[in-house]
Motif scaffolding. Structure first.
Motif, PDB file in Angstrom:
ATOM      1  N   GLU A  48     -32.916 121.469  65.043  1.00  0.00           N
ATOM      2  CA  GLU A  48     -33.322 122.657  65.801  1.00  0.00           C
ATOM      3  C   GLU A  48     -32.288 122.987  66.877  1.00  0.00           C
ATOM      4  OE1 GLU A  48     -36.708 124.082  69.014  1.00  0.00           O
ATOM      5  OE2 GLU A  48     -37.134 122.332  67.769  1.00  0.00           O
ATOM      6  N   TYR A  49     -31.929 122.011  67.683  1.00  0.00           N
ATOM      7  CA  TYR A  49     -30.982 122.277  68.760  1.00  0.00           C
ATOM      8  C   TYR A  49     -29.560 122.411  68.238  1.00  0.00           C
ATOM      9  CZ  TYR A  49     -34.343 122.368  72.429  1.00  0.00           C
ATOM     10  OH  TYR A  49     -35.378 122.759  73.235  1.00  0.00           O
ATOM     11  N   TRP A  50     -29.261 121.750  67.136  1.00  0.00           N
ATOM     12  CA  TRP A  50     -27.959 121.954  66.489  1.00  0.00           C
ATOM     13  C   TRP A  50     -27.792 123.434  66.152  1.00  0.00           C
ATOM     14  CZ3 TRP A  50     -23.678 119.130  65.645  1.00  0.00           C
ATOM     15  CH2 TRP A  50     -22.766 119.615  64.696  1.00  0.00           C
ATOM     16  N   ARG A  51     -28.814 124.018  65.552  1.00  0.00           N
ATOM     17  CA  ARG A  51     -28.762 125.436  65.181  1.00  0.00           C
ATOM     18  C   ARG A  51     -28.799 126.342  66.406  1.00  0.00           C
ATOM     19  NH1 ARG A  51     -32.871 126.155  60.229  1.00  0.00           N
ATOM     20  NH2 ARG A  51     -32.284 128.317  60.551  1.00  0.00           N
ATOM     21  N   LYS A  52     -29.604 126.001  67.407  1.00  0.00           N
ATOM     22  CA  LYS A  52     -29.684 126.811  68.619  1.00  0.00           C
ATOM     23  C   LYS A  52     -28.347 126.841  69.362  1.00  0.00           C
ATOM     24  CE  LYS A  52     -34.596 126.604  69.624  1.00  0.00           C
ATOM     25  NZ  LYS A  52     -35.635 126.181  70.576  1.00  0.00           N
ATOM     26  N   GLU A  53     -27.581 125.762  69.237  1.00  0.00           N
ATOM     27  CA  GLU A  53     -26.282 125.699  69.902  1.00  0.00           C
ATOM     28  C   GLU A  53     -25.146 126.114  68.964  1.00  0.00           C
ATOM     29  OE1 GLU A  53     -25.565 122.386  72.540  1.00  0.00           O
ATOM     30  OE2 GLU A  53     -27.720 122.091  72.816  1.00  0.00           O
ATOM     31  N   ASN A  54     -25.498 126.850  67.903  1.00  0.00           N
ATOM     32  CA  ASN A  54     -24.546 127.439  66.951  1.00  0.00           C
ATOM     33  C   ASN A  54     -23.696 126.432  66.194  1.00  0.00           C
ATOM     34  OD1 ASN A  54     -25.285 130.181  67.411  1.00  0.00           O
ATOM     35  ND2 ASN A  54     -24.262 130.028  69.391  1.00  0.00           N
ATOM     36  N   GLY A  55     -24.285 125.259  65.920  1.00  0.00           N
ATOM     37  CA  GLY A  55     -23.606 124.310  65.049  1.00  0.00           C
ATOM     38  C   GLY A  55     -23.594 124.858  63.630  1.00  0.00           C
ATOM     39  N   GLU A  56     -22.500 124.624  62.927  1.00  0.00           N
ATOM     40  CA  GLU A  56     -22.414 125.074  61.528  1.00  0.00           C
ATOM     41  C   GLU A  56     -23.430 124.326  60.686  1.00  0.00           C
ATOM     42  OE1 GLU A  56     -18.563 125.271  59.674  1.00  0.00           O
ATOM     43  OE2 GLU A  56     -17.603 125.484  61.642  1.00  0.00           O
ATOM     44  N   VAL A  57     -23.906 124.985  59.639  1.00  0.00           N
ATOM     45  CA  VAL A  57     -24.822 124.349  58.697  1.00  0.00           C
ATOM     46  C   VAL A  57     -24.380 124.644  57.270  1.00  0.00           C
ATOM     47  CG1 VAL A  57     -26.851 124.260  60.200  1.00  0.00           C
ATOM     48  CG2 VAL A  57     -26.425 126.313  58.850  1.00  0.00           C
ATOM     49  N   GLU A  58     -24.756 123.736  56.389  1.00  0.00           N
ATOM     50  CA  GLU A  58     -24.519 123.894  54.956  1.00  0.00           C
ATOM     51  C   GLU A  58     -25.875 123.898  54.268  1.00  0.00           C
ATOM     52  OE1 GLU A  58     -20.393 121.358  54.414  1.00  0.00           O
ATOM     53  OE2 GLU A  58     -22.287 120.325  54.055  1.00  0.00           O
ATOM     54  N   GLY A  59     -25.878 124.289  52.997  1.00  0.00           N
ATOM     55  CA  GLY A  59     -27.095 124.245  52.206  1.00  0.00           C
ATOM     56  C   GLY A  59     -27.362 125.561  51.518  1.00  0.00           C
ATOM     57  N   SER A  60     -28.373 125.566  50.667  1.00  0.00           N
ATOM     58  CA  SER A  60     -28.680 126.745  49.865  1.00  0.00           C
ATOM     59  C   SER A  60     -29.171 127.915  50.716  1.00  0.00           C
ATOM     60  CB  SER A  60     -29.712 126.396  48.792  1.00  0.00           C
ATOM     61  OG  SER A  60     -30.915 125.932  49.387  1.00  0.00           O
ATOM     62  N   LEU A  61     -29.848 127.649  51.823  1.00  0.00           N
ATOM     63  CA  LEU A  61     -30.363 128.723  52.673  1.00  0.00           C
ATOM     64  C   LEU A  61     -29.623 128.821  54.012  1.00  0.00           C
ATOM     65  CD1 LEU A  61     -34.238 128.338  52.166  1.00  0.00           C
ATOM     66  CD2 LEU A  61     -32.660 129.875  50.979  1.00  0.00           C
ATOM     67  N   ARG A  62     -28.897 127.815  54.360  1.00  0.00           N
ATOM     68  CA  ARG A  62     -28.171 127.749  55.644  1.00  0.00           C
ATOM     69  C   ARG A  62     -29.044 128.209  56.801  1.00  0.00           C
ATOM     70  NH1 ARG A  62     -22.139 129.556  53.848  1.00  0.00           N
ATOM     71  NH2 ARG A  62     -22.174 128.326  51.940  1.00  0.00           N
ATOM     72  N   LYS A  63     -28.574 129.212  57.548  1.00  0.00           N
ATOM     73  CA  LYS A  63     -29.307 129.657  58.743  1.00  0.00           C
ATOM     74  C   LYS A  63     -30.597 130.404  58.416  1.00  0.00           C
ATOM     75  CE  LYS A  63     -25.468 129.498  61.860  1.00  0.00           C
ATOM     76  NZ  LYS A  63     -24.734 130.083  62.942  1.00  0.00           N
ATOM     77  N   GLU A  64     -30.817 130.723  57.156  1.00  0.00           N
ATOM     78  CA  GLU A  64     -32.065 131.372  56.741  1.00  0.00           C
ATOM     79  C   GLU A  64     -33.166 130.352  56.462  1.00  0.00           C
ATOM     80  OE1 GLU A  64     -32.301 134.686  56.928  1.00  0.00           O
ATOM     81  OE2 GLU A  64     -30.228 134.572  57.627  1.00  0.00           O
ATOM     82  N   ALA A  65     -32.821 129.077  56.476  1.00  0.00           N
ATOM     83  CA  ALA A  65     -33.805 128.018  56.221  1.00  0.00           C
ATOM     84  C   ALA A  65     -34.813 127.960  57.368  1.00  0.00           C
ATOM     85  CB  ALA A  65     -33.085 126.675  56.091  1.00  0.00           C
ATOM     86  N   PRO A  66     -36.021 127.497  57.085  1.00  0.00           N
ATOM     87  CA  PRO A  66     -37.004 127.351  58.165  1.00  0.00           C
ATOM     88  C   PRO A  66     -36.450 126.467  59.283  1.00  0.00           C
ATOM     89  CG  PRO A  66     -38.004 126.905  56.031  1.00  0.00           C
ATOM     90  CD  PRO A  66     -36.540 127.042  55.792  1.00  0.00           C
ATOM     91  N   LEU A  67     -36.788 126.794  60.494  1.00  0.00           N
ATOM     92  CA  LEU A  67     -36.317 126.027  61.647  1.00  0.00           C
ATOM     93  C   LEU A  67     -37.217 124.820  61.903  1.00  0.00           C
ATOM     94  CD1 LEU A  67     -34.086 126.007  63.752  1.00  0.00           C
ATOM     95  CD2 LEU A  67     -35.518 127.452  65.191  1.00  0.00           C
ATOM     96  N   TYR A  68     -38.446 124.891  61.401  1.00  0.00           N
ATOM     97  CA  TYR A  68     -39.415 123.817  61.640  1.00  0.00           C
ATOM     98  C   TYR A  68     -40.030 123.356  60.322  1.00  0.00           C
ATOM     99  CZ  TYR A  68     -38.949 125.926  66.218  1.00  0.00           C
ATOM    100  OH  TYR A  68     -38.440 126.445  67.365  1.00  0.00           O
ATOM    101  N   TRP A  69     -40.505 122.137  60.319  1.00  0.00           N
ATOM    102  CA  TRP A  69     -41.173 121.559  59.156  1.00  0.00           C
ATOM    103  C   TRP A  69     -42.485 122.264  58.907  1.00  0.00           C
ATOM    104  CZ3 TRP A  69     -45.745 118.525  58.733  1.00  0.00           C
ATOM    105  CH2 TRP A  69     -45.908 117.928  57.482  1.00  0.00           C
ATOM    106  N   LYS A  70     -42.793 122.491  57.629  1.00  0.00           N
ATOM    107  CA  LYS A  70     -44.062 123.113  57.248  1.00  0.00           C
ATOM    108  C   LYS A  70     -44.708 122.266  56.173  1.00  0.00           C
ATOM    109  CE  LYS A  70     -42.491 127.753  58.219  1.00  0.00           C
ATOM    110  NZ  LYS A  70     -42.164 129.055  57.708  1.00  0.00           N
ATOM    111  N   MET A  71     -46.055 122.192  56.218  1.00  0.00           N
ATOM    112  CA  MET A  71     -46.799 121.450  55.192  1.00  0.00           C
ATOM    113  C   MET A  71     -46.951 122.301  53.962  1.00  0.00           C
ATOM    114  SD  MET A  71     -49.685 119.328  57.226  1.00  0.00           S
ATOM    115  CE  MET A  71     -50.011 118.113  55.987  1.00  0.00           C
TER     116      MET A  71
END
Length: 147
Positions: free
Chosen positions: A124-147
């Motif tokens: 969460e804070y990695w993304r809030k502080e503009n850390g780069e991300v990888e993955g199929s959804l990248r920054k479009e991925a959910p920010l929080y865990w969901k059941m």
């Protein structure tokens, strides 16, 4: 007219002796690192640590810190860790500050003989502080865990 308080909630418990406080805060730093320090070290090309994403595989696939390995907390054991170098410090992260998965993972890694630190604030804070991300959804991925 404001009246001065008769007591302080902050100082209801006296602040620690400076030497004791120093030991406490230095002790915390032995177990934790923050997003800014990790970002700077990665930009410098530091290779003295390994980043471990301890969330579920689907969440990792959707979005993770570049170069992080996926090893969910509940799968950490002697059979799943031989690829990890015990000469490097492991940095564990989970969803965010409300998630204790990285804490549980750090405890398991330490029990297995690894040096380890937990990333304060997680993904969460990695993304809030503009850390780069990888993955199929990248920054479009959910920010929080969901059941």
């Amino acid at each position: 007219m404001k009246t001065k308080p008769k007591f302080s909630l902050v100082l209801q418990t006296e602040a620690a002796d400076p030497k004791k406080a120093y030991q406490h805060f230095m002790g915390k730093l032995e177990f934790e690192t923050d997003v800014a320090d990790l970002l700077i070290d990665l930009k410098k090309g530091c290779e003295q640590f390994t980043i471990i994403d301890v969330r579920d595989p689907k969440s990792y696939e959707e979005c993770h810190i570049p170069g992080a390995h996926s090893l969910p907390t509940n799968r950490i054991n002697t059979e799943t860790t031989p690829f990890l170098d015990k000469q490097k410090t492991l940095i564990t992260y989970c969803w965010g500050p409300a998630c204790n998965g990285a804490t549980k993972a750090a405890a398991k890694f330490a029990e297995l003989g690894f040096r380890v630190k937990e990333l304060i604030g997680g993904l969460e804070y990695w993304r809030k502080e503009n850390g780069e991300v990888e993955g199929s959804l990248r920054k479009e991925a959910p920010l929080y865990w969901k059941m």
